[in-house]
Write a protein that holds these residues in place. Sequence first.
Motif, PDB file in Angstrom:
ATOM      1  N   GLN A   6       0.778  -1.087   0.178  1.00 18.92           N
ATOM      2  CA  GLN A   6      -0.121  -0.022   0.047  1.00 18.92           C
ATOM      3  C   GLN A   6       0.829   1.194  -0.045  1.00 18.92           C
ATOM      4  N   ALA A   7       0.430   2.119  -1.021  1.00 16.91           N
ATOM      5  CA  ALA A   7       1.201   3.198  -1.008  1.00 16.91           C
ATOM      6  C   ALA A   7       1.186   4.242   0.213  1.00 16.91           C
ATOM      7  N   SER A  15      -4.152   4.033   5.267  1.00 20.25           N
ATOM      8  CA  SER A  15      -4.734   4.854   6.399  1.00 20.25           C
ATOM      9  C   SER A  15      -4.373   4.450   7.656  1.00 20.25           C
ATOM     10  N   PRO A  16      -4.334   5.808   8.895  1.00 20.42           N
ATOM     11  CA  PRO A  16      -3.982   5.220  10.081  1.00 20.42           C
ATOM     12  C   PRO A  16      -4.820   4.127  10.581  1.00 20.42           C
ATOM     13  N   GLU A  17      -5.993   4.027  10.029  1.00 18.25           N
ATOM     14  CA  GLU A  17      -6.823   2.612  10.892  1.00 18.25           C
ATOM     15  C   GLU A  17      -6.141   1.403  10.276  1.00 18.25           C
ATOM     16  N   VAL A  18      -5.628   1.416   9.021  1.00 23.03           N
ATOM     17  CA  VAL A  18      -5.096   0.376   8.583  1.00 23.03           C
ATOM     18  C   VAL A  18      -3.748   0.014   9.053  1.00 23.03           C
ATOM     19  N   VAL A  19      -2.927   0.853   9.284  1.00 22.79           N
ATOM     20  CA  VAL A  19      -1.694   0.984  10.190  1.00 22.79           C
ATOM     21  C   VAL A  19      -1.675   0.254  11.333  1.00 22.79           C
TER      22      VAL A  19
END
Length: 120
Positions: A71-72, A75-79
Motif C-alpha cells: 500500500q502506497a 490509512s491510520p486505521e489500516v496501520v
Amino acid sequence: KNRGLVAAKSGIVARLRSAPLGCAFIVGGCDSEPSLYRVEGDGSATASQFATMGSGQMAAAAVLEASLLRQAEPSPEVVIEAVRRAVEAGIRGDTGSGGHVDVVFIGEEETRRYRFAARP
C-alpha cells in the motif's frame, strides 16, 4: 527536517554510548514528516519505514510486510490494525509475553493511544 525527533534520537544515542542501559527500543514521531528509528542497546540507530524488536520480531515483521508494503499510503486505521496484528504474532511466538497490545498513533495533529486484548 525532523529536527525535534532527530535531536531526541541523538540524545538517546549519546546517552547509550556513554552509559549503556542494556535495552533497545523504537523511537517514532512526526515533526515536519514522520520518522522512525530502531535504537540498539549499544547506541547505534537506524532509520526505518517500520521496525520490530524482541523474540517475536520475525513474526511481527512478516505481518507488517504482508499488511503494509503493498500500500502506497495506508490509512491510520489500516496501520493501527497491522501493528496490533504484528504484536499479537510476536506474542504467540513468546510464551513469556503479555496479554495485551498497546499502540500509540502519532499524527501531525494528534496522538492517540489504544489498548487491545491480545488475540491468541
